[in-house]
Design a protein around this motif. Structure first.
Motif, mmCIF file in Angstrom:
data_model
loop_
_atom_site.group_PDB
_atom_site.id
_atom_site.type_symbol
_atom_site.label_atom_id
_atom_site.label_comp_id
_atom_site.label_asym_id
_atom_site.label_seq_id
_atom_site.Cartn_x
_atom_site.Cartn_y
_atom_site.Cartn_z
ATOM 1 N N TRP A 152 0.949 -1.282 -0.136
ATOM 2 C CA TRP A 152 0.047 -0.124 -0.118
ATOM 3 C C TRP A 152 0.735 1.078 -0.155
ATOM 4 O O TRP A 152 1.934 1.319 0.566
ATOM 5 N N PRO A 153 0.407 2.471 -0.586
ATOM 6 C CA PRO A 153 1.383 3.596 -0.771
ATOM 7 C C PRO A 153 1.726 4.218 0.665
ATOM 8 O O PRO A 153 3.038 4.341 0.923
ATOM 9 N N LYS A 154 0.993 4.053 1.775
ATOM 10 C CA LYS A 154 1.315 4.568 2.748
ATOM 11 C C LYS A 154 2.399 3.658 3.598
ATOM 12 O O LYS A 154 3.434 3.927 4.164
ATOM 13 N N VAL A 155 2.371 2.480 3.245
ATOM 14 C CA VAL A 155 3.286 1.267 3.865
ATOM 15 C C VAL A 155 4.632 1.536 3.102
ATOM 16 O O VAL A 155 5.594 1.619 4.030
ATOM 17 N N GLU A 156 4.666 1.779 1.820
ATOM 18 C CA GLU A 156 5.838 1.633 1.056
ATOM 19 C C GLU A 156 6.498 3.049 1.656
ATOM 20 O O GLU A 156 7.915 3.147 1.733
ATOM 21 N N THR A 157 5.888 4.016 1.618
ATOM 22 C CA THR A 157 6.338 5.321 1.883
ATOM 23 C C THR A 157 7.231 5.266 3.143
ATOM 24 O O THR A 157 8.160 5.876 3.527
ATOM 25 N N ALA A 158 6.356 4.874 4.275
ATOM 26 C CA ALA A 158 6.966 4.710 5.681
ATOM 27 C C ALA A 158 8.272 3.810 5.676
ATOM 28 O O ALA A 158 9.088 4.093 6.354
ATOM 29 N N ARG A 159 8.274 2.800 4.945
ATOM 30 C CA ARG A 159 9.722 1.850 5.008
ATOM 31 C C ARG A 159 10.614 2.680 4.430
ATOM 32 O O ARG A 159 11.689 2.368 5.069
ATOM 33 N N ARG A 160 10.431 3.258 3.385
ATOM 34 C CA ARG A 160 11.500 4.058 2.747
ATOM 35 C C ARG A 160 12.144 5.010 3.575
ATOM 36 O O ARG A 160 13.320 5.269 3.895
ATOM 37 N N GLN A 161 11.063 5.739 4.352
ATOM 38 C CA GLN A 161 11.392 6.781 5.445
ATOM 39 C C GLN A 161 12.263 6.089 6.505
ATOM 40 O O GLN A 161 12.929 6.652 7.204
ATOM 41 N N LEU A 162 11.800 5.098 7.028
ATOM 42 C CA LEU A 162 12.475 4.483 8.236
ATOM 43 C C LEU A 162 13.825 4.079 7.804
ATOM 44 O O LEU A 162 14.727 4.107 8.563
ATOM 45 N N ARG A 163 14.162 3.782 6.813
ATOM 46 C CA ARG A 163 15.427 3.217 6.068
ATOM 47 C C ARG A 163 16.434 4.394 6.364
ATOM 48 O O ARG A 163 17.473 4.330 6.931
ATOM 49 N N GLN A 164 15.828 5.861 6.010
ATOM 50 C CA GLN A 164 16.720 7.075 6.161
ATOM 51 C C GLN A 164 16.751 7.487 7.776
ATOM 52 O O GLN A 164 17.823 7.886 7.835
ATOM 53 N N VAL A 165 15.817 7.286 8.485
ATOM 54 C CA VAL A 165 15.787 7.582 9.864
ATOM 55 C C VAL A 165 16.687 6.847 10.475
ATOM 56 O O VAL A 165 17.571 7.310 11.236
ATOM 57 N N LEU A 166 17.154 5.531 10.082
ATOM 58 C CA LEU A 166 17.774 4.705 11.062
ATOM 59 C C LEU A 166 19.312 4.811 10.654
ATOM 60 O O LEU A 166 20.072 4.301 11.365
ATOM 61 N N GLU A 167 19.619 5.700 9.713
ATOM 62 C CA GLU A 167 20.944 5.929 9.464
ATOM 63 C C GLU A 167 21.566 7.206 10.033
ATOM 64 O O GLU A 167 22.819 7.433 10.304
ATOM 65 N N GLN A 168 20.601 7.755 11.103
ATOM 66 C CA GLN A 168 20.948 8.828 12.108
ATOM 67 C C GLN A 168 20.845 8.375 13.543
ATOM 68 O O GLN A 168 20.038 7.459 13.428
ATOM 69 N N PRO A 169 21.349 9.058 14.664
ATOM 70 C CA PRO A 169 20.984 8.705 15.852
ATOM 71 C C PRO A 169 19.518 9.036 16.027
ATOM 72 O O PRO A 169 18.748 9.927 15.415
ATOM 73 N N LEU A 170 18.851 7.858 16.567
ATOM 74 C CA LEU A 170 17.352 8.006 16.818
ATOM 75 C C LEU A 170 16.958 8.891 17.735
ATOM 76 O O LEU A 170 17.575 9.148 18.844
ATOM 77 N N ASP A 171 15.584 9.436 17.644
ATOM 78 C CA ASP A 171 14.804 10.259 18.514
ATOM 79 C C ASP A 171 13.435 9.928 18.223
ATOM 80 O O ASP A 171 13.165 9.454 17.117
ATOM 81 N N HIS A 172 12.595 10.169 19.175
ATOM 82 C CA HIS A 172 11.247 9.765 18.937
ATOM 83 C C HIS A 172 10.593 10.638 17.861
ATOM 84 O O HIS A 172 9.745 10.167 17.085
ATOM 85 N N ASP A 173 10.754 12.088 18.008
ATOM 86 C CA ASP A 173 10.193 13.019 16.782
ATOM 87 C C ASP A 173 10.628 12.331 15.289
ATOM 88 O O ASP A 173 9.969 12.449 14.579
ATOM 89 N N ALA A 174 11.881 11.992 15.119
ATOM 90 C CA ALA A 174 12.251 11.512 13.924
ATOM 91 C C ALA A 174 11.561 10.219 13.555
ATOM 92 O O ALA A 174 11.098 10.154 12.372
ATOM 93 N N LEU A 175 11.458 8.988 14.553
ATOM 94 C CA LEU A 175 10.841 8.093 14.323
ATOM 95 C C LEU A 175 9.309 8.052 14.277
ATOM 96 O O LEU A 175 8.897 7.453 13.158
#
Length: 255
Positions: A152-175
């Motif tokens: 589904w579009p919202k699933v695929e977009t979120a999964r791509r975004q999570l890959r990008q977020v995980l490349e940086q130090p995590l915080d709750h706002d980014a996640l």
């Protein structure tokens, strides 16, 4: 809960990272995430109507989350509440695989569901809507109200975004930001998945704002390399505004 994306053993720094939006009727009574008095090891929100939970963790490192499976052909009320599956696992001691084997005989007692169960380094997925059960390999996964990784579009977009977020130090706002988009999908995108109509467009947004049914909470969590679990549940009002926040850190259980 209607949208979950997670990274399972994709990073040495963050062996687990997960973010989930719970979409529900605003009138359904709910208690914010807390340690349950009768189950002090369990940190979870509580469905005050049926008594279970949609997402929870324990001090000992167990994790359980559930989404419903949307199937217009199965509209009759089910004998049992899906939220009891997550709570039973969190309060028990069986491994994810053994627990799924135990409950498979009563899958038909529940309306359609997708279930994620974790303990230690294991993460399992099970569904009574044709998805079967399996232990998940390391990877990025997305789950909404169809089978795991249905694109589904919202699933695929979120999964791509999570890959990008995980490349940086995590915080709750980014996640949490990986599931914050309130924009509805284009009709052409929905048509590729056989979805059409006003309701499908409304539900195609990652974050749903509606006076009757919408996103009521976003839970972000991750486990770091030291084993500490970082948790935040941000609640939302019917107009999409923030309405309360619960944040916890769970130190790794002593062996």
């Amino acid at each position: 809960m209607c949208l979950i994306v997670l990274a399972h053993r994709c990073s040495q720094r963050y062996p687990l990272a997960l973010v989930a939006n719970r979409d529900e009727f605003h009138a359904r009574p709910t208690a914010a995430a807390a340690f349950w008095p009768e189950h002090p090891q369990v940190l979870a929100g509580r469905d005050l109507q049926a008594g279970g939970t949609w997402l929870g963790v324990t001090r000992g490192g167990r994790l359980a989350a559930i989404t419903n499976f949307r199937d217009p052909s199965r509209t009759a009320p089910a004998p049992r509440s899906r939220g009891e599956l997550t709570l039973d696992f969190l309060t028990g001691s069986l491994s994810p695989g053994d627990y799924i084997a135990q409950i498979e005989t009563r899958f038909a007692d529940y309306a359609g569901f997708n279930l994620l169960l974790g303990a230690g380094d294991e993460l399992w997925y099970a569904s009574n809507a044709g998805g079967g059960a399996r232990r998940l390999d390391p990877g990025f996964y997305g789950l909404s109200n169809a089978l795991l990784d249905t694109p589904w579009p919202k699933v695929e977009t979120a999964r791509r975004q999570l890959r990008q977020v995980l490349e940086q130090p995590l915080d709750h706002d980014a996640l949490a930001g990986t599931l914050a988009d309130r924009q509805q999908a284009r009709e052409s995108e929905l048509a590729l998945q056989g979805l059409e109509g006003e309701m499908e467009r409304k539900f195609s947004a990652q974050f749903i704002v509606d006076p009757v049914y919408g996103t009521r909470a976003c839970t972000s969590l991750w486990r770091d390399a030291q084993g500490t679990l970082h948790w935040r549940e941000q609640a939302f009002a019917a107009d999409g505004g923030a309405a309360g926040c619960v944040e916890q850190r769970l130190a790794p259980a002593l062996s």
